[in-house]
Design a protein around this motif. Structure first.
Motif, PDB file in Angstrom:
ATOM      1  N   ILE A   1       0.819  -1.214   0.000  1.00 60.60           N
ATOM      2  CA  ILE A   1       0.000   0.000   0.000  1.00 60.60           C
ATOM      3  C   ILE A   1       0.855   1.267   0.000  1.00 60.60           C
ATOM      4  O   ILE A   1       0.541   2.237  -0.689  1.00 60.60           O
ATOM      5  CB  ILE A   1      -0.944  -0.017   1.219  1.00 60.60           C
ATOM      6  CG1 ILE A   1      -1.929  -1.172   1.076  1.00 60.60           C
ATOM      7  CG2 ILE A   1      -1.698   1.298   1.335  1.00 60.60           C
ATOM      8  CD1 ILE A   1      -2.543  -1.589   2.382  1.00 60.60           C
ATOM      9  N   PHE A   2       1.943   1.255   0.753  1.00 60.08           N
ATOM     10  CA  PHE A   2       2.684   2.509   0.927  1.00 60.08           C
ATOM     11  C   PHE A   2       4.068   2.490   0.276  1.00 60.08           C
ATOM     12  O   PHE A   2       4.812   3.449   0.389  1.00 60.08           O
ATOM     13  CB  PHE A   2       2.832   2.813   2.424  1.00 60.08           C
ATOM     14  CG  PHE A   2       1.516   3.049   3.095  1.00 60.08           C
ATOM     15  CD1 PHE A   2       0.721   4.127   2.718  1.00 60.08           C
ATOM     16  CD2 PHE A   2       1.050   2.197   4.087  1.00 60.08           C
ATOM     17  CE1 PHE A   2      -0.498   4.345   3.341  1.00 60.08           C
ATOM     18  CE2 PHE A   2      -0.172   2.419   4.702  1.00 60.08           C
ATOM     19  CZ  PHE A   2      -0.954   3.489   4.326  1.00 60.08           C
ATOM     20  N   GLY A   3       4.403   1.425  -0.412  1.00 56.81           N
ATOM     21  CA  GLY A   3       5.752   1.272  -0.938  1.00 56.81           C
ATOM     22  C   GLY A   3       6.090   2.213  -2.077  1.00 56.81           C
ATOM     23  O   GLY A   3       7.249   2.498  -2.342  1.00 56.81           O
TER      24      GLY A   3
ATOM     25  N   LEU B   1       0.972   3.450 -10.978  1.00 54.40           N
ATOM     26  CA  LEU B   1      -0.428   3.848 -10.837  1.00 54.40           C
ATOM     27  C   LEU B   1      -0.681   4.396  -9.426  1.00 54.40           C
ATOM     28  O   LEU B   1      -1.382   5.377  -9.231  1.00 54.40           O
ATOM     29  CB  LEU B   1      -1.316   2.629 -11.100  1.00 54.40           C
ATOM     30  CG  LEU B   1      -2.772   2.928 -11.365  1.00 54.40           C
ATOM     31  CD1 LEU B   1      -2.917   3.753 -12.638  1.00 54.40           C
ATOM     32  CD2 LEU B   1      -3.562   1.622 -11.503  1.00 54.40           C
ATOM     33  N   GLN B   2      -0.058   3.727  -8.457  1.00 58.71           N
ATOM     34  CA  GLN B   2      -0.212   4.172  -7.071  1.00 58.71           C
ATOM     35  C   GLN B   2       0.406   5.561  -6.896  1.00 58.71           C
ATOM     36  O   GLN B   2      -0.156   6.420  -6.229  1.00 58.71           O
ATOM     37  CB  GLN B   2       0.507   3.165  -6.175  1.00 58.71           C
ATOM     38  CG  GLN B   2       0.261   3.384  -4.713  1.00 58.71           C
ATOM     39  CD  GLN B   2       0.981   2.310  -3.913  1.00 58.71           C
ATOM     40  OE1 GLN B   2       2.186   2.151  -4.029  1.00 58.71           O
ATOM     41  NE2 GLN B   2       0.221   1.569  -3.121  1.00 58.71           N
ATOM     42  N   ILE B   3       1.554   5.770  -7.560  1.00 59.95           N
ATOM     43  CA  ILE B   3       2.208   7.081  -7.489  1.00 59.95           C
ATOM     44  C   ILE B   3       1.295   8.143  -8.093  1.00 59.95           C
ATOM     45  O   ILE B   3       1.074   9.200  -7.504  1.00 59.95           O
ATOM     46  CB  ILE B   3       3.569   7.032  -8.215  1.00 59.95           C
ATOM     47  CG1 ILE B   3       4.519   6.118  -7.444  1.00 59.95           C
ATOM     48  CG2 ILE B   3       4.146   8.433  -8.382  1.00 59.95           C
ATOM     49  CD1 ILE B   3       5.803   5.801  -8.167  1.00 59.95           C
ATOM     50  N   GLU B   4       0.724   7.822  -9.258  1.00 59.77           N
ATOM     51  CA  GLU B   4      -0.140   8.802  -9.914  1.00 59.77           C
ATOM     52  C   GLU B   4      -1.349   9.144  -9.044  1.00 59.77           C
ATOM     53  O   GLU B   4      -1.709  10.307  -8.875  1.00 59.77           O
ATOM     54  CB  GLU B   4      -0.601   8.266 -11.274  1.00 59.77           C
ATOM     55  CG  GLU B   4      -1.468   9.261 -12.028  1.00 59.77           C
ATOM     56  CD  GLU B   4      -1.826   8.778 -13.433  1.00 59.77           C
ATOM     57  OE1 GLU B   4      -0.905   8.494 -14.208  1.00 59.77           O
ATOM     58  OE2 GLU B   4      -3.025   8.680 -13.725  1.00 59.77           O
TER      59      GLU B   4
ATOM     60  N   THR C   1      -6.425   5.236   0.242  1.00 63.60           N
ATOM     61  CA  THR C   1      -6.278   4.726  -1.107  1.00 63.60           C
ATOM     62  C   THR C   1      -5.437   3.460  -1.042  1.00 63.60           C
ATOM     63  O   THR C   1      -4.420   3.411  -0.373  1.00 63.60           O
ATOM     64  CB  THR C   1      -5.539   5.759  -1.978  1.00 63.60           C
ATOM     65  OG1 THR C   1      -6.165   7.000  -1.775  1.00 63.60           O
ATOM     66  CG2 THR C   1      -5.569   5.363  -3.428  1.00 63.60           C
ATOM     67  N   GLY C   2      -5.834   2.449  -1.728  1.00 63.15           N
ATOM     68  CA  GLY C   2      -5.102   1.195  -1.676  1.00 63.15           C
ATOM     69  C   GLY C   2      -5.831   0.212  -0.787  1.00 63.15           C
ATOM     70  O   GLY C   2      -5.955  -0.951  -1.122  1.00 63.15           O
TER      71      GLY C   2
ATOM     72  N   LEU D   1       5.725  10.591  -0.405  1.00 61.59           N
ATOM     73  CA  LEU D   1       4.373  10.197  -0.803  1.00 61.59           C
ATOM     74  C   LEU D   1       3.873   9.018   0.020  1.00 61.59           C
ATOM     75  O   LEU D   1       2.684   8.942   0.351  1.00 61.59           O
ATOM     76  CB  LEU D   1       4.330   9.860  -2.295  1.00 61.59           C
ATOM     77  CG  LEU D   1       4.439  11.061  -3.228  1.00 61.59           C
ATOM     78  CD1 LEU D   1       4.466  10.586  -4.672  1.00 61.59           C
ATOM     79  CD2 LEU D   1       3.293  12.027  -3.020  1.00 61.59           C
ATOM     80  N   GLY D   2       4.769   8.113   0.335  1.00 57.57           N
ATOM     81  CA  GLY D   2       4.380   6.999   1.197  1.00 57.57           C
ATOM     82  C   GLY D   2       3.867   7.529   2.522  1.00 57.57           C
ATOM     83  O   GLY D   2       2.822   7.129   3.028  1.00 57.57           O
ATOM     84  N   GLU D   3       4.611   8.492   3.052  1.00 60.71           N
ATOM     85  CA  GLU D   3       4.227   9.147   4.296  1.00 60.71           C
ATOM     86  C   GLU D   3       2.888   9.871   4.156  1.00 60.71           C
ATOM     87  O   GLU D   3       2.049   9.853   5.038  1.00 60.71           O
ATOM     88  CB  GLU D   3       5.280  10.182   4.676  1.00 60.71           C
ATOM     89  CG  GLU D   3       6.524   9.603   5.271  1.00 60.71           C
ATOM     90  CD  GLU D   3       6.267   9.159   6.707  1.00 60.71           C
ATOM     91  OE1 GLU D   3       5.915  10.009   7.535  1.00 60.71           O
ATOM     92  OE2 GLU D   3       6.386   7.949   6.979  1.00 60.71           O
ATOM     93  N   ARG D   4       2.745  10.521   2.989  1.00 59.92           N
ATOM     94  CA  ARG D   4       1.539  11.317   2.737  1.00 59.92           C
ATOM     95  C   ARG D   4       0.297  10.432   2.723  1.00 59.92           C
ATOM     96  O   ARG D   4      -0.753  10.791   3.258  1.00 59.92           O
ATOM     97  CB  ARG D   4       1.703  12.032   1.382  1.00 59.92           C
ATOM     98  CG  ARG D   4       0.466  12.644   0.813  1.00 59.92           C
ATOM     99  CD  ARG D   4       0.007  13.841   1.611  1.00 59.92           C
ATOM    100  NE  ARG D   4      -1.372  14.171   1.285  1.00 59.92           N
ATOM    101  CZ  ARG D   4      -2.262  14.608   2.135  1.00 59.92           C
ATOM    102  NH1 ARG D   4      -1.926  14.767   3.396  1.00 59.92           N
ATOM    103  NH2 ARG D   4      -3.485  14.885   1.761  1.00 59.92           N
TER     104      ARG D   4
END
Lengths: 343, 433
Positions: A200-202, A207-210, A301-302, A262-265
Motif C-alpha cells: 500500500i505505501f511502498g 499507478l499508485q504514485i499517480e 487509497t489502496g 508520498l508513502g508518508e503522505r
C-alpha cells in the motif's frame, strides 16, 4: 449510529443547510451531524461563480457567521411551540416561533426556519481545523474534531491545544471529542500485515504514485507532477488551499525524496500494522499517551472502502477492543450527541 | 368512443410537512408528520396504480401574509412546517422502483451548481426516475431567508430561470455519456478527455464546471413546471416535459391552455408531444354518487365555516393580506402583487367567500369511481390530453387508497391509464404516449 454529512460554508446558503440538517435530524430520530468545512480549492469556488476562494482566515470569519445564522435558525422555534390541540385545530403557537433578523458582514437571514429543529436541536457539529484559526473555530463550536497527526507527540499536543482553546471559549473541554485519523492494516499474522503495508505505501507501482500525486494535488492545489520523484522534497511551496496540510507535508519530509514523502503522505495517521491483537495494543497505547478520545477509521487509497476492509475492522478489531473494555458495548441514549458525550 | 390513454401524476400539496392531522381519517398525522412513512406509503400506492410521477411541493418560509403575522398559518399548520424535499426524495425512490419522484427546487434560492449536483445525485440513486419541479419562488419572505431584501420582480425571475436551466443542462452534460470506462485491466475508471469544463458566463451565473459526478441515467431530469402567467408559460413551453395547470374556466379554458403551450413549444422547435399538460383535480370519491355528493357538501360546509383557512393560501401566494377585505364584498381590481399573478387575477371581482367556494381542482369530479372515470374520459376527449395531476390538501392514506385502489382501476378498465410501466426511465414512460 450517528451519520455525519459534510457541508461547505463557502458554497451553501445557511438557510438551505440549516433546513437540510434539521430535516435529516428528524428523519434519523436525532442521529445526524454536520461536518463543517470551509472548502479549500479555487476550482470548487469557480463552480459557484467566484474567481477564487476568499483567503484562508476570511473563510473562517465567514464560517463563524454562517454557523451563527444556522444555530439561530435551529433555535427559531422554541421547545413547546407545537401544541397540537386536536379539538381546537390549533397546531403550533406562533408566539413561540421567532424571526432571527440576522444581518452580518457576509450572511443575512430573516427566519424563522420553516420547520422546528429535530430531536437534537443542534445536530452534532464536527470539524477538522488544523491551522490556528481553524483550531479556534473548531474548539468554539465542534462536538467532534477529527485530526490527522502522524505520531503520538503531535496527537497529544493537538488535543491539549484544542481542550485549552475550548476552555477559553467557556466550554467544558470534555464536550469536545478529538478523534484521530487511523487506517489500521490488519492481517492474520504480523508478516502478512507488513507485506500488505508495503504493497500500500511502498510507492513501487506507477499507478499508485499517480493516484497519490493526484490526491495530494487536489488537497494542496500544488501540481506535484512537475517535480522529480527522486529529488529532495521542495520546502518553499505556497497555496491558498490547505496550507496547514502542505506545511506539515513539507516539514515532515524535509530531506526525504518526493517518492519517500508520498508513502508518508498516504499514511495520514499513526502507524498501525499487525494482527488484531497487535493493532489493539498500539491503539491502547496511543489513547493512554494522548489522553483520549478515540479514532476516526478511514480506509486510505489502496485499502479503499471495500466491504472486506470494513469487516476486518468491525468483526476483527472492534470485538478485540470491546473485550478490553476500550470501546462501547451499547448505545445507552437515543440521540447521537448524548452517546458521543457519554464518555 | 373513448379518449386516448392519458397520464396520472400526484401533487404533494403543502410539501413535506404536517398533512391531515385532526380529522376522522388522519391517523397519527399530527405526531408522525416528520417521518417519511406517509410519503413512502403514498409513493408505493401510486406506483401500484401506475402513476407517472409524484411532485413534492416546497417553499422555504413561515408565511405571515394573512393578518400580517404567522398565527393563522402556524395554528392550522398551513404551508408550515415544511421540511427539505431533497432529503425525502431518495427515501421514496429507494423504496419504489418505477414511479418518477419530483422534488421542488427554486431557481432564486439555489445556486445552479449545487442544484445540478443534487439532481444528478438523485437521478443516479433512483436509477433514472428523478424530476425537478422548477419554481421561481413567489414570496419576499423566502428571499429574506436567503439574505435578500426583496424577491426579484416576476418576469426577471423567469429570465433567471431560463439561464439557470441552460447552465444546469450544460453541467448535466459536462461528462460525455461514455466518459466512465471502468477499465479494470489498465486501472482507468474515467476518461478525462471526455469530461469538460463548461466555462459558462451569463447575465446571472458564472460556472466553470465540470460537474463532479458523471452523467446520470437520464442525463437531464424530467422538468415539470407550473407557470400560468404569459412569461411563465413561455418558460414552460421552452423547458418543461410536463406542465401542471390549475387553469379555471372548464374544458374550453383547459383546451385553450394546452393548445397554447403546444403551439409555443412548437415555436421553440420542440415536438409538442414532448410536453405533457396535466390538469389539477381533487376527485371526491364515494361508494355511490349520492355518498360522494354528500361528502362534497360536507367539505363545502366546512370551508364556509372556516373562511380563514381557504384565504390563507391566497394571501400566501399573492403576498396580499386578504384578512383586510370584508368577506362579502368584491375584491377590488386595484389589488396588485409581485407574487402569484394568475391566482390574484382569478380572485379579483369575486368576494372572498365566493373565492373560497371554488374547489382546489379546475373542475369538480364527484361520484363513484365509474362516474368519475366516465367524466375524466369526456374531459380528456374534449381537451385532447394529457392527463390529470391529483392533489389533496388534507392528505391521508384513506384518500390515496380511494384514488389508487378505487378510481384508477376504473380508469384502467376503460383503457384510459397505463397498466404497466413500459420503460425503466421516468422520461421514457412520460413521453411514451
Amino acid at each position: 449510529m450517528g451519520f455525519i454529512a459534510t457541508g461547505s460554508t463557502s458554497f451553501y446558503s445557511p438557510f438551505i443547510l440549516a433546513r437540510v440538517m434539521a430535516t435529516m435530524d428528524h428523519l434519523t430520530a436525532g442521529r445526524v451531524g454536520w461536518n463543517i468545512v470551509t472548502s479549500s480549492e479555487d476550482v470548487a469556488a469557480q463552480n459557484y461563480g467566484m474567481e477564487a476562494l476568499p483567503p484562508h482566515d476570511e473563510r473562517y470569519d465567514r464560517a463563524e457567521e454562517f454557523v451563527q445564522v444556522v444555530k439561530a435558525l435551529w433555535d427559531s422555534w422554541e421547545p413547546g411551540a407545537i401544541v397540537m390541540n386536536r379539538e381546537t385545530g390549533h397546531y403550533a403557537d406562533h408566539t413561540k416561533v421567532h424571526r432571527i433578523d440576522y444581518r452580518g458582514k457576509y450572511h443575512a437571514s430573516r427566519g424563522p426556519l420553516n420547520m422546528p429543529a429535530g430531536p437534537q436541536g443542534h445536530p452534532v457539529l464536527c470539524q477538522a481545523g488544523g491551522s490556528p484559526k481553524g483550531r479556534d473555530f473548531a474548539a468554539k463550536h465542534a462536538n467532534a474534531i477529527v485530526a490527522t497527526n502522524p505520531n503520538v507527540e503531535k496527537m497529544a499536543a493537538y488535543r491539549a491545544d484544542i481542550r485549552e482553546r475550548a476552555a477559553r471559549h467557556g466550554r467544558n473541554p470534555d464536550d469536545v471529542k478529538v478523534l484521530f485519523h487511523a487506517a489500521p492494516i490488519i492481517a492474520e499474522t504480523t508478516q502478512e500485515a507488513q507485506a500488505a503495508y508495503h504493497r500500500i505505501f511502498g510507492m513501487d507501482d506507477p499507478l499508485q504514485i499517480e493516484q497519490t500525486l493526484a490526491m495530494t494535488a487536489a488537497v494542496t492545489e500544488i501540481d506535484f507532477f512537475r517535480y522529480d520523484l527522486d529529488a529532495p522534497m521542495p520546502q518553499d511551496l505556497k497555496t491558498n488551499g490547505h496550507q496547514s496540510v502542505l506545511d506539515d507535508f513539507m516539514k515532515r519530509n524535509e530531506g526525504k525524496t518526493l517518492r519517500e514523502s508520498l508513502g508518508e503522505r498516504l499514511r495520514l495517521g499513526p502507524l498501525l500494522v499487525g494482527t488484531v491483537s497487535e493493532v489493539a495494543d498500539q491503539m491502547e497505547d496511543i489513547v493512554a499517551r494522548t489522553g483520549g478520545d478515540g479514532f476516526l477509521i478511514r480506509a486510505e487509497t489502496g485499502l479503499s472502502h471495500t466491504r472486506r476492509y470494513i469487516d476486518e475492522i468491525c468483526s476483527g478489531l472492534a470485538p478485540e477492543l470491546r473485550r478490553r473494555g476500550l470501546i462501547r458495548s451499547d448505545y445507552p441514549n437515543p440521540l447521537f450527541k448524548d452517546n458521543l458525550l457519554q464518555f | 368512443m373513448t379518449a386516448n390513454p392519458f397520464h396520472l401524476a400526484w401533487f404533494g400539496a403543502g410539501g413535506f410537512g404536517v398533512k391531515s392531522w385532526n380529522k376522522t381519517w388522519s391517523g397519527r398525522g399530527g405526531v408522525d408528520w416528520a417521518s417519511p412513512q406517509l410519503w413512502v406509503d403514498v409513493a408505493q400506492a401510486l406506483e401500484r396504480a401506475r402513476f407517472d410521477y409524484i411532485i413534492i411541493e416546497d417553499s422555504s418560509y413561515v408565511p405571515d401574509a394573512y393578518g400580517s403575522n404567522s398565527k393563522a398559518y402556524l395554528s392550522s399548520a398551513t404551508a408550515t412546517p415544511k421540511m427539505d424535499p431533497t432529503v425525502l426524495a431518495p427515501i421514496m425512490a429507494h423504496l419504489t422502483s418505477r414511479i418518477g419522484i419530483v422534488p421542488t427546487l427554486s431557481v432564486t434560492e439555489y445556486h445552479p451548481y449545487m442544484l445540478a449536483r443534487k439532481i444528478n445525485t438523485l437521478d443516479h440513486m433512483s436509477q433514472g426516475r428523478t424530476g425537478w419541479n422548477v419554481v421561481t419562488s413567489s414570496s419576499h419572505r423566502a428571499a429574506q431567508n436567503y439574505g435578500k431584501d426583496l424577491l426579484e420582480e416576476h418576469d426577471l425571475r423567469y429570465d433567471i430561470a431560463d439561464e439557470f436551466f441552460d447552465v444546469s443542462c450544460r453541467l448535466w452534460e459536462s461528462w460525455e455519456p461514455d466518459a466512465v470506462t471502468v477499465d479494470e485491466q489498465n486501472g482507468v475508471w474515467a476518461d478525462y478527455e471526455k469530461v469538460h469544463t463548461i466555462d459558462f458566463e451569463g447575465k446571472f451565473f458564472k460556472v466553470r464546471g465540470p460537474l463532479n459526478a458523471p452523467q446520470s441515467p437520464q442525463g437531464r431530469p424530467v422538468f415539470t413546471q407550473a407557470g400560468g402567467s404569459p412569461r411563465g408559460k413561455r418558460f414552460a413551453a421552452r423547458t418543461a416535459n410536463s406542465v401542471i395547470s390549475g387553469v379555471e374556466g372548464g374544458v374550453e379554458a383547459m383546451k385553450r391552455f394546452r393548445d397554447d403551450i403546444r403551439e409555443q413549444a412548437l415555436a421553440y422547435g420542440r415536438d409538442p408531444n414532448d410536453v405533457k399538460v396535466l390538469f389539477m383535480a381533487s376527485p371526491v370519491v364515494g361508494e355511490t354518487d349520492e355518498e360522494a355528493q354528500d361528502k362534497r357538501k360536507r367539505q363545502i360546509a366546512f370551508a364556509e365555516a372556516h373562511p380563514e383557512i381557504g384565504l390563507l393560501h391566497l394571501s400566501r401566494h399573492s403576498g396580499i393580506d386578504f384578512a383586510q377585505f370584508p368577506l362579502d364584498e368584491p375584491i377590488p381590481d386595484t389589488a396588485t402583487t409581485n407574487g402569484h399573478q394568475q391566482m390574484l387575477a382569478q380572485a379579483i371581482g369575486k368576494t372572498p367567500r365566493e373565492f373560497l367556494r371554488k374547489s382546489l381542482s379546475t373542475m369538480e369530479f364527484v361520484g363513484s369511481p365509474d362516474t368519475i372515470a366516465a367524466t375524466m374520459d369526456e374531459v380528456m376527449q374534449e381537451v385532447g390530453g394529457d392527463g390529470f395531476l391529483i392533489a389533496n390538501f388534507d392528505l391521508n392514506r384513506r384518500y390515496v387508497s380511494e384514488i389508487a385502489d378505487g378510481l384508477v382501476p376504473a380508469l384502467q378498465r376503460r383503457g384510459l391509464t397505463r397498466t404497466e410501466y413500459t420503460h425503466s426511465h421516468f422520461r421514457d414512460n412520460l413521453l411514451e404516449f
